[in-house]
Structures are given as structure tokens and as C-alpha cells.
Design a protein around this motif. Structure first.
Motif, PDB file in Angstrom:
ATOM      1  N   GLY A   1       0.570  -1.151   0.216  1.00 28.47           N
ATOM      2  CA  GLY A   1      -0.221  -0.350  -0.125  1.00 28.47           C
ATOM      3  C   GLY A   1       0.436   1.769  -0.007  1.00 28.47           C
ATOM      4  O   GLY A   1       1.946   1.710   0.359  1.00 28.47           O
ATOM      5  N   TYR A   2       0.550   2.789  -1.173  1.00 29.11           N
ATOM      6  CA  TYR A   2       0.651   3.988  -0.611  1.00 29.11           C
ATOM      7  C   TYR A   2      -0.263   4.218  -0.812  1.00 29.11           C
ATOM      8  O   TYR A   2      -0.977   4.410  -1.557  1.00 29.11           O
ATOM      9  N   VAL A   3       0.553   5.451  -0.982  1.00 28.79           N
ATOM     10  CA  VAL A   3      -0.595   7.281  -0.425  1.00 28.79           C
ATOM     11  C   VAL A   3       0.081   7.610  -2.428  1.00 28.79           C
ATOM     12  O   VAL A   3       1.396   8.221  -1.882  1.00 28.79           O
ATOM     13  N   PHE A   4      -0.273   8.208  -2.301  1.00 26.64           N
ATOM     14  CA  PHE A   4      -0.096   8.634  -3.875  1.00 26.64           C
ATOM     15  C   PHE A   4      -1.409   9.502  -4.135  1.00 26.64           C
ATOM     16  O   PHE A   4      -2.064  10.147  -3.677  1.00 26.64           O
ATOM     17  N   ALA A   5      -0.045  10.457  -4.277  1.00 29.69           N
ATOM     18  CA  ALA A   5      -0.567  12.058  -5.145  1.00 29.69           C
ATOM     19  C   ALA A   5      -0.562  12.686  -6.239  1.00 29.69           C
ATOM     20  O   ALA A   5       0.309  12.290  -6.802  1.00 29.69           O
TER      21      ALA A   5
ATOM     22  N   ALA B   1       8.803  11.669  -6.027  1.00 29.73           N
ATOM     23  CA  ALA B   1       7.689  12.062  -6.074  1.00 29.73           C
ATOM     24  C   ALA B   1       6.737  11.931  -4.721  1.00 29.73           C
ATOM     25  O   ALA B   1       7.264  11.529  -3.575  1.00 29.73           O
ATOM     26  N   LEU B   2       5.372  12.143  -4.768  1.00 26.35           N
ATOM     27  CA  LEU B   2       4.810  12.735  -3.520  1.00 26.35           C
ATOM     28  C   LEU B   2       3.675  11.249  -3.799  1.00 26.35           C
ATOM     29  O   LEU B   2       2.909  10.595  -3.714  1.00 26.35           O
ATOM     30  N   VAL B   3       4.756   9.702  -3.472  1.00 26.00           N
ATOM     31  CA  VAL B   3       4.659   8.415  -2.981  1.00 26.00           C
ATOM     32  C   VAL B   3       5.163   7.590  -2.130  1.00 26.00           C
ATOM     33  O   VAL B   3       6.110   7.938  -2.230  1.00 26.00           O
ATOM     34  N   PHE B   4       4.171   7.335  -1.122  1.00 18.29           N
ATOM     35  CA  PHE B   4       4.946   7.337   0.017  1.00 18.29           C
ATOM     36  C   PHE B   4       4.234   5.682   1.233  1.00 18.29           C
ATOM     37  O   PHE B   4       3.022   6.354   0.651  1.00 18.29           O
TER      38      PHE B   4
END
Length: 182
Positions: A79-83, A109-112
Motif C-alpha cells: 500500500g502507498y499514498v499517491f498524490a 515523487a509524492l508517493v510514500f
């Protein structure tokens, strides 16, 4: 300024500004189900688990453009948080809405990873509670990597094990015989 195009030259890497997630068309928690790589980008199919901000369908196509010192990891799972920023219809394949990972020029990138410090900071910006860190999933092969032994090593291991077994049996038999008997 945030962009979805790659830069030609990045003299230094700049940490992404988490506050830029507020400019995203959508912020989601998702799992990559398909990963197609090209020289300058990766095309990911992301199954949406939770929408933090914006509106997206249950699965989206996401482009992650490479820069000199940034791009998707070789293996992205879990699972990742994507902007995300929505791409114009002309960039969509088969008429399906497409998105790009938000990233600044020469920036990450804004992916964490879900539950990471950065992902939780983004969640808190949108008034959500932090989550525990999600460990990276193991694939079937990875769970048995430690047990995998190459051919020659397996033969040596087998010989050593067999030799130790015969030695142990011989010592055990020797102890069971009364003294004075051969």
C-alpha cells in the motif's frame, strides 16, 4: 512549481514538499496491480483502497515519470499514498482517465509507503488519523529465498548431513554394547 514531465538535468535532489499534496487532483491509498516500464516512465494500474481527497474510480492508470535521480523503485508492492494530478484526455489510453504522480522538478515523487512518516503527515493535512507502517509484502518466492540452495551447495550439504547421521548412529551403537564386546 509541480510538473508531470521529466527534467533534462538535475544538479541536486530536492526533498518533496509534502504540502504540495494539497494541490493534487486526488490523494489516494492504493495498491499497484500492474507495472509496465518504459525508458522514461512507468505505467501503473493502481487499485484504490481509500480516497483521502478528490474523486477517482476504483482503479486508475498512473504514470510515474523518471528524472535523473528519481523514478519508481524496481519493485513497487504493498500500500502507498499517491498524490495525483489528472492528465488531459489526449494523454489517456483507451479513453480511461489517467493520472500522473505529482513531483517537483528535481524532486522526489509524492508517493510514500502506507503508514510511513510522510504518508501520515499527508493524512493529517487532510484531517485523518495516522496509520501504522505497513510492512512490505513478501512474495511466495521471497518467503522461501533463505531456503533456496544452489545445486553444488545442496550436494555438499547432503553429504555433510549424511556423514553426520552415520557418525551419530555409529557412536550410539558403540555406547549400547557392553564393554569387552567388539
Amino acid at each position: 512549481m509541480l510538473t508531470v514531465a521529466s527534467a533534462d538535468a538535475c544538479p541536486v535532489y530536492i526533498e518533496p514538499k509534502l504540502s504540495d499534496a494539497r494541490q493534487a487532483d486526488a490523494v489516494v491509498v492504493g495498491y499497484v496491480t500492474k507495472d509496465v516500464r518504459a525508458t522514461d516512465r512507468a505505467r501503473l494500474t493502481v487499485e484504490i483502497n481509500h480516497i483521502i481527497a478528490g474523486t477517482v474510480p476504483s482503479a486508475v492508470t498512473v504514470y510515474w515519470y523518471r528524472e535523473i535521480n528519481n523514478g519508481p523503485p524496481e519493485r513497487i508492492s504493498g500500500g502507498y499514498v499517491f498524490a495525483l494530478r489528472k492528465l488531459p484526455p489526449s494523454m489517456s489510453a483507451d479513453g480511461v482517465d489517467a493520472y500522473a504522480v505529482m513531483q517537483g522538478v528535481c524532486s522526489g515523487a509524492l508517493v510514500f509507503r502506507r503508514g510511513s512518516t510522510q504518508a501520515n503527515a499527508i493524512r493529517e493535512m487532510f484531517g485523518l488519523e495516522p496509520e501504522p507502517l505497513e510492512p512490505p509484502p513478501e512474495t511466495f518466492v521471497e518467503s522461501f529465498k533463505a531456503a533456496l540452495i544452489s545445486g553444488p551447495a545442496l550436494i555438499v550439504f547432503g553429504l555433510l548431513t549424511t556423514g553426520a547421521t552415520f557418525t551419530g548412529v555409529a557412536l550410539w551403537r558403540r555406547r549400547r554394547r557392553p564393554r569387552g564386546q567388539p
